[in-house]
Design an enzyme around this catalytic site. Structure first.
Site, short mmCIF file in Angstrom:
data_model
loop_
_atom_site.label_atom_id
_atom_site.label_comp_id
_atom_site.label_asym_id
_atom_site.label_seq_id
_atom_site.Cartn_x
_atom_site.Cartn_y
_atom_site.Cartn_z
N ASP A 8 0.89 -1.17 0.00
CA ASP A 8 0.00 0.00 0.00
C ASP A 8 0.92 1.21 0.00
O ASP A 8 1.42 1.62 1.05
CB ASP A 8 -0.89 -0.03 1.24
N GLU A 69 -1.12 -1.26 -4.92
CA GLU A 69 -2.35 -0.48 -5.08
C GLU A 69 -2.16 0.56 -6.17
O GLU A 69 -1.17 1.29 -6.20
CB GLU A 69 -2.73 0.19 -3.78
N ASP A 142 -2.94 1.14 6.95
CA ASP A 142 -2.03 0.83 5.85
C ASP A 142 -1.57 -0.62 5.91
O ASP A 142 -1.35 -1.26 4.88
CB ASP A 142 -0.80 1.75 5.91
#
Length: 197
Positions: A8, A69, A142
């Site tokens: 992430d 991501e 996260d």
């Protein structure tokens, strides 16, 4: 067993989650951490600090793939730039090591992990905790997001999907609504910018 690293990306906080995938949809927790870089440091130093941390994990047991991501946003340009910069570092390090990179939008990950593409962070964290059989929810968000990315790609590989699943500007058979929305927004953005003179 297939080892997948979910990332992430972020300049201040970069979530890293590692799972191994077994038969069916069985996933096992390996590792999670959130790497940080000081907001008052110079950009090259921040990128180097995070890149060195990611490199440390990639140089251990080599993963089958990295799930990263892919963020699309028209607001908060500084935040988007930080995400793009760290994503570039991840892709560079992966390419050096021959590790395929798969890109997922947040809605795709939410839909896979919770069954609902508009799930909130608490719902994602709850499902990640349950799917991996963790005693405590991964914190901060996260960390849970990185594990959700890894789970999503592990399941994709378990269904026989490509390790280097990439978004494309051209339509493909079987694309999800989130993939279609991303492709259309990307194409629209490209038309709006036009060539520079």
């Amino acid at each position: 067993m297939t080892r997948v690293i979910g990332i992430d990306p972020g300049l201040t906080r970069c979530g890293i989650g590692i799972v191994t995938a077994g038969a069916g949809r069985r996933v096992t927790f390996e590792h999670v951490e959130v790497m940080r870089s000081p907001a008052d440091a110079e950009l090259p130093a921040r990128l180097h600090h995070l890149g060195a941390g990611i490199e440390r994990l990639l140089d251990g047991e080599k993963p089958a793939a990295i799930a990263l991501e892919r963020v699309f946003a028209q607001q908060n340009l500084p935040s988007v730039m930080g995400v793009a910069q760290i994503s570039g570092v991840v892709m560079f390090l992966a390419a050096e090591r021959g590790i395929p990179v798969a890109l997922y939008t947040p809605n795709e990950v939410k839909a896979q992990v919770t069954g609902y593409g508009s799930a909130d962070k608490a719902q994602v964290t709850t499902m990640v905790t349950r799917l991996l059989g963790l005693a405590q929810p991964p914190r901060p968000a996260d960390a849970a997001d990185a594990l959700a990315l890894a789970i999503t790609h592990a399941w994709h590989l378990g269904r026989g999907g490509a390790a280097d699943r990439r978004a494309s500007s051209a339509p493909s058979a079987g694309e999800t609504p989130a993939q279609r929305a991303w492709r259309e927004a990307e194409a629209k953005s490209g038309r709006r910018r036009g060539p520079r003179s």
